[in-house]
Design a protein around this motif. Structure first.
Motif, PDB file in Angstrom:
ATOM      1  N   LYS A   1      -6.240  -6.971 -32.121  1.00  0.00           N
ATOM      2  CA  LYS A   1      -5.731  -7.970 -31.170  1.00  0.00           C
ATOM      3  C   LYS A   1      -6.679  -9.165 -30.994  1.00  0.00           C
TER       4      LYS A   1
ATOM      5  N   HIS B   1      -5.852 -12.979 -31.904  1.00  0.00           N
ATOM      6  CA  HIS B   1      -5.963 -13.995 -30.849  1.00  0.00           C
ATOM      7  C   HIS B   1      -6.791 -15.190 -31.342  1.00  0.00           C
TER       8      HIS B   1
ATOM      9  N   GLU C   1       1.142  -9.835 -27.613  1.00  0.00           N
ATOM     10  CA  GLU C   1       0.703  -9.009 -28.735  1.00  0.00           C
ATOM     11  C   GLU C   1       1.678  -9.158 -29.883  1.00  0.00           C
TER      12      GLU C   1
END
Ligand SMILES: Nc1ncnc2c1ncn2[C@@H]1O[C@H](COP(=O)(O)OP(=O)(O)OP(=O)(O)O)[C@@H](O)[C@H]1O
Ligand SMILES: [Mg+2]
Length: 376
Positions: free
Chosen positions: A112, A116, A328
């Motif tokens: 993640k 990002h 997500e």
């Protein structure tokens, strides 16, 4: 002419060789046989590298029975393996690297935090990201709490709503915080009120032994008190082009800060939920259009950055003003959300599309690019 062969790469859940999605694979094999694609299932443990043969799991739609057969390597591989803490997962990593030259419909995505950071490079996507930091010390927590009265703490490799904390700065009592969440085993942590030093110590403990994100919380509480979000699925179609398959709403269980279905959440039609949430059909439609464009562009961008993809599910938070945030992205999405919201047409489409795409790829001898590194 023999039919093109697609191998679904899976991982056993345990020593008993159970598969999490066997019934889904069965449906895909049946659909495959209808459109002229021979589909079987295998795991890295079923490969005999010396003989270049696979002791595959095959399903016969006529007899309705599963059995084992020795098969040659497939023309294409559809990777459904999710992270597991086991030796089986290590074996999968070795398989992926040893057979990297084979044609995969999809390559693994990253954690993640890396995703990002990758999205953050582009202003196009930056506007749709909640403020996020990699948790390194309590200073990060304090920094984020200055801008945002609600924050989420979650593992960079988490799935299924595990190990997630929601923290809310209380308006009524200064320097007091409400904290609730779900443990690694998904058990709900009942809400409790704590002081800042206590909060810092809880978060420090929580983040031991792994990497965690701290993230701005998007206000998603419905009038019922439950939290909600949206799951959007984009997939490549039978012409090799990214297309929206569908979008569904998820409403979390009572007292749950996550909306995941595995955590007791309920699936609902996105149109209906969004209309209620935003207050008008017009606003709901506009938000859905914006979300669709965002999802399609995100898929193209991630594929460019990390290598081949054939589908992507985005967990979207949409606030009361209709602003859209990507919570997500999931490269190995479950499709149950569509069946559970009663949208069977979308559910079936979601199973069929990767198969149609595989056929297209085979006919066009179009090998998707292998993993590329992101340009800094
Ligand atoms: N920043 C946020 N603001 C509001 N709600 C959030 C936020 N982050 C997470 N949530 C809630 O928690 C849920 C789980 O978070 P997330 O999707 O990031 O991880 P995960 O569910 O564990 O991964 P997966 O979807 O693969 O199972 C979300 O679906 C949403 O309901
Ligand atoms: Mg999620």
């Amino acid at each position: 002419m023999p039919e093109p062969v697609l191998g679904i790469l899976a991982l056993y859940l345990n020593e008993a060789k159970q598969l999490e999605e066997k019934s889904v694979y069965q449906k895909m094999i049946v659909e495959g046989s209808r459109i002229g694609l021979d589909v079987f299932v295998f795991t890295p443990a079923d490969v005999n590298p010396g003989k270049e043969l696979i002791h595959a799991l095959v399903y016969d739609p006529k007899s309705g029975k599963w059995s084992r057969k020795w098969r040659k390597f497939p023309n294409m591989i559809y990777d459904r393996c999710r992270i597991q803490r086991s030796e089986r997962f290590q074996q999968l990593l070795r398989f992926r690297s040893r057979y990297h030259h084979l044609t995969f419909l999809n390559r693994p995505l990253r954690n993640k935090w890396t995703i990002h950071q990758t999205f953050s490079q582009k202003s196009r996507f930056r506007q749709h990201l909640p403020e996020t930091m990699l948790y390194q010390s309590t200073a990060d927590l304090q920094k984020l709490l200055k801008h945002s009265s609600v924050i989420y703490v979650k593992p960079i490799n988490g799935t299924g709503g595990r190990g997630i904390l929601r923290i809310e700065r209380l308006q009524s009592a200064k320097r007091r915080f409400d904290i609730q969440g779900r443990r690694q085993d998904r058990r709900i942590i009942a809400p409790r009120k704590v002081t800042l030093p206590r909060l810092e110590s809880i978060v420090r403990q929580w983040c031991l032994g792994g990497q965690y994100l701290v993230q701005q919380g998007i206000p998603l509480r419905l009038s019922s008190g439950r939290f909600h979000d949206y799951r959007m699925l984009v997939q490549k179609n039978g012409q090799g082009i990214w297309e929206l398959t569908g979008m569904a709403g998820r409403v979390g269980a009572a007292n749950s800060v996550t909306s995941n279905l595995h955590g007791g959440g309920r699936a609902v039609r996105a149109e209906k939920l969004l209309k209620e949430w935003l207050g008008s059909e017009d606003k709901a439609e506009k938000a859905m259009k914006t979300a669709e464009k965002l999802g399609l562009e995100a898929a193209v961008f991630l594929e460019d950055s990390f290598g081949a993809l054939c589908e992507l599910a985005l967990d979207l938070a949409i606030d009361r003003e209709g602003r859209i945030y990507v919570l997500e992205v999931n490269p190995k999405p479950a499709r149950e959300v569509f069946a559970r919201s009663g949208d069977m047409a979308t559910y079936r489409k979601s199973l069929l599309r990767p198969l149609e795409y595989a056929l297209w790829m085979y006919k066009n001898k179009n090998t998707p690019s292998s993993a590329k590194t992101v340009e800094e």
